[in-house]
Scaffold this motif. Structure first.
Motif, PDB file in Angstrom:
ATOM      1  N   SER B 105       0.838  -1.206   0.000  1.00 38.72           N
ATOM      2  CA  SER B 105       0.000   0.000   0.000  1.00 38.72           C
ATOM      3  C   SER B 105       0.869   1.250   0.000  1.00 38.72           C
ATOM      4  O   SER B 105       0.572   2.216  -0.697  1.00 38.72           O
ATOM      5  CB  SER B 105      -0.929   0.012   1.220  1.00 38.72           C
ATOM      6  OG  SER B 105      -1.785  -1.106   1.171  1.00 38.72           O
ATOM      7  N   ARG B 109       0.955   3.929  -2.990  1.00 36.79           N
ATOM      8  CA  ARG B 109       0.712   5.339  -2.687  1.00 36.79           C
ATOM      9  C   ARG B 109       1.856   6.202  -3.243  1.00 36.79           C
ATOM     10  O   ARG B 109       1.622   7.247  -3.840  1.00 36.79           O
ATOM     11  CB  ARG B 109       0.598   5.494  -1.167  1.00 36.79           C
ATOM     12  CG  ARG B 109       0.835   6.872  -0.660  1.00 36.79           C
ATOM     13  CD  ARG B 109      -0.412   7.471  -0.109  1.00 36.79           C
ATOM     14  NE  ARG B 109      -0.311   8.908  -0.089  1.00 36.79           N
ATOM     15  CZ  ARG B 109      -1.256   9.695   0.363  1.00 36.79           C
ATOM     16  NH1 ARG B 109      -2.371   9.156   0.819  1.00 36.79           N
ATOM     17  NH2 ARG B 109      -1.121  10.987   0.348  1.00 36.79           N
ATOM     18  N   GLU B 113       1.706   9.225  -5.887  1.00 40.65           N
ATOM     19  CA  GLU B 113       2.235  10.564  -5.612  1.00 40.65           C
ATOM     20  C   GLU B 113       3.219  10.977  -6.713  1.00 40.65           C
ATOM     21  O   GLU B 113       3.265  12.142  -7.112  1.00 40.65           O
ATOM     22  CB  GLU B 113       2.914  10.601  -4.245  1.00 40.65           C
ATOM     23  CG  GLU B 113       1.906  10.635  -3.104  1.00 40.65           C
ATOM     24  CD  GLU B 113       2.538  10.426  -1.732  1.00 40.65           C
ATOM     25  OE1 GLU B 113       3.760  10.147  -1.672  1.00 40.65           O
ATOM     26  OE2 GLU B 113       1.798  10.528  -0.731  1.00 40.65           O
ATOM     27  N   ASP B 250      -5.670  10.737  -0.538  1.00 40.36           N
ATOM     28  CA  ASP B 250      -5.780   9.488   0.233  1.00 40.36           C
ATOM     29  C   ASP B 250      -6.820   8.571  -0.397  1.00 40.36           C
ATOM     30  O   ASP B 250      -6.626   7.361  -0.522  1.00 40.36           O
ATOM     31  CB  ASP B 250      -6.198   9.775   1.681  1.00 40.36           C
ATOM     32  CG  ASP B 250      -5.076  10.439   2.469  1.00 40.36           C
ATOM     33  OD1 ASP B 250      -3.941  10.461   1.956  1.00 40.36           O
ATOM     34  OD2 ASP B 250      -5.358  10.927   3.571  1.00 40.36           O
ATOM     35  N   ALA B 253      -5.571   7.193  -3.667  1.00 39.53           N
ATOM     36  CA  ALA B 253      -4.536   6.174  -3.422  1.00 39.53           C
ATOM     37  C   ALA B 253      -5.157   4.884  -2.906  1.00 39.53           C
ATOM     38  O   ALA B 253      -4.770   3.792  -3.317  1.00 39.53           O
ATOM     39  CB  ALA B 253      -3.500   6.707  -2.439  1.00 39.53           C
ATOM     40  N   ASP B 257      -4.852   1.341  -4.762  1.00 41.05           N
ATOM     41  CA  ASP B 257      -4.278   0.190  -4.055  1.00 41.05           C
ATOM     42  C   ASP B 257      -5.229  -1.005  -4.087  1.00 41.05           C
ATOM     43  O   ASP B 257      -4.814  -2.152  -4.268  1.00 41.05           O
ATOM     44  CB  ASP B 257      -3.982   0.608  -2.610  1.00 41.05           C
ATOM     45  CG  ASP B 257      -3.232  -0.473  -1.847  1.00 41.05           C
ATOM     46  OD1 ASP B 257      -2.341  -1.105  -2.450  1.00 41.05           O
ATOM     47  OD2 ASP B 257      -3.544  -0.678  -0.663  1.00 41.05           O
TER      48      ASP B 257
END
Ligand code: SF4
Ligand code: SF4
Lengths: 399, 349
Positions: B105, B109, B113, B250, B253, B257
């Motif tokens: 994860s 992430r 980014e 968040d 992401a 994921d």
């Protein structure tokens, strides 16, 4: 005229050892000793450091197809709806229909180690674990994952000491985490504990074995007449399946001793060696080699197998697991043309032969050879057929 | 979108010759005998990129999905290096770990980014929270509207054909999403009439992704309607909204994921379960698995999926190793026709 020497005794011993070893693994596993199944370069050193036997899928598939079992096993996959030609799936097929497998199939392993090397390998290992009645433990990223960090063409000059710099740092950290958890899982399942220094010792054995194999390959390449046939060179490579063990090292030393003896005695593996050629494909000895030798006195003196041991040897900078992990993510890159040219120079060849998909456009390998003034022949396959024979005759004529 | 760029999703070009791939990509493949698996929609899409068909594209994001797609990243870089005269977009690799874990994860992430940074640098506009929230909102609205389209074809009788639904889903990925949302909202204002006069045979289409309507047409020519599908040019476009609340990145992401790449999810049972759920949700009379040649994941998944559907009492037709073409071979259309007929005469419903 020199008589043709038999196959190298060390190679015969390696082959015999393989057979015995497979029997031992089977016997041990049926007595409850742990054993792993994994695809190549995914988990062997970690298993060896824990003293756990490990069967490499690629090797097992070769055993299966060498035994002539591929057609029946392919049919077994087709019957279950898995269409298409198969190679990687043969081991799975042997798990599904053990009656077609060597020794009546494998005992239940501790784990089948899965790989996301590509979409199919993960699935095959999962299905295989199910067929054998064990769990599949998947590991993400490996040396055949398409690269995020692209290695430079001269990676082979950097790899021993700077392997970590050649891989994507994010992937390295992720795989390191997965490897740590995998080791913990192995310890939990087998009741064995990784002793301090065990992995460093394994990595040291790998380096020693690979240096011995590289030394042997150097001697083969440098000898005035090629002392070991391509067939034996490739067969000796089987010792690599035991890298990181004292057995693997002993097999490699045995091979080196035989090579040294042949070089000292000036023995050539081929009776006539008018032209020396590099075979730049990973398929072992091509079927047209016999014709090439007999009709043209041209011989294959080397292949990528001569260069691969050096890619396994890595300097450990403190953390052996980190070094190993970096190697799992980047072993070698066949795209490098400078690697091929270096091997051609090392073997003092008159030309290079490779198997390529037919194309109207010259490959980068063809172009690299042309730039070096090295004749290059691309063949569509490795068969000994009329078309290949004609192409070979024309090629040898211009050497 | 949050950076003011227009996202455009690339698809394959059925029946396109792949001479440019042969010239610029095959030539950099290492000499090997075993044929590297190829899949038509990737080869033809790559060929189109090499041919300048996407010369309006400035930047290309290559996702870590199926291996053939991932490989395009290096192939395009190498092709550009060898031939500076080719007009290729810049490429960005969006990496992804498949096997779920906390470290995976974090990895996913970080990859996301990295993409956010790249996008901001391309546009010269920093990604503000506000812009991201707005983009999430537009995308979630789109997914909700697409889910209503999916529901239209699952209705009894179906109210949109398979090819039309595919066109609606596909167009969302190649035009400004807000405009697409407006058009869809207008379309959905009135419930369209049933697409077939009588009770048609309901087919759910599973197997490989379909980015063109040939298979849908072949099925519907036989008097059936494709009421649902299981690939990422179809119903799946409506799945996985970004969770609201919290920082938008968040949410994006977390979605990235959790979402499988192609069908590849570990373990296999989860993929099979997803397939069965999707099929059952379509209330089909039968399920057709159309597996493209070279689709190495689907190859190993289909037999388990068929077994699970059979256990649920749903008839299936398996079409393995199919060519990527707009003109289906006659024996394939004949098999589809025979299957549809068998569902008719069996009076499954
Ligand atoms: S897949 Fe083809 S070759 Fe295999 S059993 Fe079926 S028909 Fe025969
Ligand atoms: S199946 Fe979907 S996620 Fe996978 S490569 Fe195709 S479009 Fe991408």
């Amino acid at each position: 005229m020199t008589s043709v020497p038999d196959r190298l005794p060390a190679v015969r011993r390696i082959r015999e050892h393989q057979r015995r070893w497979l029997d031992d693994v089977r016997a041990g596993a049926s007595r409850g000793h742990p054993f792993l199944v994994c695809t190549s370069d995914e988990a062997e050193e970690m298993a060896n450091a824990l003293g756990i036997a490990v069967l490499v899928i690629n090797y097992w598939n070769f055993v299966i197809s060498a035994g002539g079992r591929a057609p029946a096993l392919t049919e077994a996959l087709h019957r279950r709806g898995y269409a298409g030609p198969h190679f990687f799936g043969l081991g799975l097929a042997a798990g599904l229909e053990p009656e077609h497998a060597p020794w009546g199939g494998l005992p239940t392993p501790t784990l089948v180690v899965g790989s996301t090397r590509n979409e199919s390998e993960l699935r095959v290992t999962e299905l295989w674990a199910r067929a054998l009645g064990c769990d599949c433990y998947p590991l993400d990223f490996n040396f055949s994952s398409p690269e995020r960090r692209i290695p430079p063409d001269n990676w082979w000059e950097l790899i021993r000491d700077h392997g970590e710099d050649l891989v994507d740092p994010g992937r390295l950290e992720l795989r390191l985490d997965q490897n740590r958890r995998f080791l913990a899982e192995l310890e939990a399942r087998t009741g064995r504990a990784l002793t301090p220094g065990a992995l460093a010792h394994t990595m040291d054995l790998v380096n020693q074995q690979m240096d011995v194999m590289t030394r042997a390959a150097d001697l083969v390449a440098a000898a005035p007449r090629c002392p070991v046939s391509l067939r034996d060179q490739v067969a000796a490579y089987q010792a690599t399946w035991h890298r990181g063990t004292s057995t693997g090292l002993a097999l490699a030393r045995d091979y080196l001793a035989d090579v040294e003896a042949r070089v000292a005695d000036g023995v050539g593996a081929y009776p006539r060696e008018r032209r020396r050629l590099l075979f730049w494909s990973m398929t072992g000895e091509p079927r047209f080699h016999a014709h090439l030798r007999e009709a043209h006195d041209a011989v294959l003196v080397g292949s990528p197998y001569a260069a691969m041991p050096a890619t396994y040897a890595r300097t450990v900078h403190g953390d052996p697991l980190r070094t190993l992990t970096a190697r799992q993510l980047f072993l070698f890159d066949m795209r490098s043309t400078s690697w091929m040219i270096a091997q051609a120079r090392r073997h003092r060849v008159d030309g290079v032969i490779a198997v390529e998909r037919p194309s109207p456009h010259p490959s980068r390998f063809a172009e690299a050879c042309r730039a070096e003034g090295l004749p290059y022949l691309a063949l569509p396959h490795e068969s000994d057929d009329e078309a290949n024979r004609t192409a070979l005759a024309r090629f040898v004529a211009r050497l | 979108m949050a950076a003011g760029l227009l996202p455009y999703r690339i698809s394959g070009v059925p029946d396109r010759a792949t001479d440019l791939v042969a010239e610029h990509v095959t030539t950099i493949r290492p000499p090997f005998t075993r044929r590297a698996a190829t899949i038509g929609f990737v080869e033809t899409a790559l060929d189109a990129v090499l041919g300048g068909a996407l010369d309006f594209v400035d930047h290309l994001v290559v996702p870590h999905t199926r291996k053939m797609v991932q490989a395009a990243y290096r192939q395009l870089l190498l092709a550009q290096e060898a031939r500076p005269d080719l007009r290729l977009p810049s490429v960005h690799y969006l990496d992804k770990a498949y096997i779920p874990s906390p470290a995976a994860s974090r990895f996913n992430r970080a990859a996301l980014e990295g993409l956010a940074d790249a996008v901001a640098s391309w546009s010269g506009t920093p990604l503000t929270t506000h812009a991201l929230e707005r983009a999430v909102d537009v995308m979630n609205t789109s997914r909700a509207l697409l889910a209503r389209v999916a529901a239209l074809r699952k209705a009894n009788p179906p109210r949109i054909t398979g090819p039309d639904a595919l066109a609606v889903f596909g167009s969302a990925a190649v035009m400004p999403r807000e405009a697409h949302n407006d058009l869809l909202a207008a379309f959905l204002e009135d419930t369209p009439p049933p697409v077939a006069p009588t009770d048609p045979v309901r087919i759910h289409l599973a197997g490989s992704p379909q980015d063109h309507p040939a298979v849908y047409r072949a099925i519907e020519t036989c008097g059936a309607v494709v009421v649902g599908d299981d690939h990422c040019w179809g119903d799946r476009c409506a799945w996985w909204p970004v969770r609201s609340g919290g920082a938008p990145l968040d949410g994006i992401a977390a979605r990235y994921d959790a979402m499988p790449a192609c069908s590849v999810e570990f373990p296999l049972a989860r993929t099979v379960e997803r397939c069965v759920d999707a099929a059952v949700g379509s209330r089909p009379d039968g399920v057709i698995f159309f597996d493209l040649d070279g689709d190495e994941a689907q190859l190993w998944e289909t037999p388990d999926e068929i077994a699970a559907l059979r256990a649920a009492g749903i008839p299936t037709l398996h079409l393995p190793r199919q060519p990527y073409t707009a003109h289906l071979p006659e024996d394939v259309t004949a098999q589809i026709a025979a299957f549809v007929t068998s569902l008719h005469t069996a009076g499954v419903r």
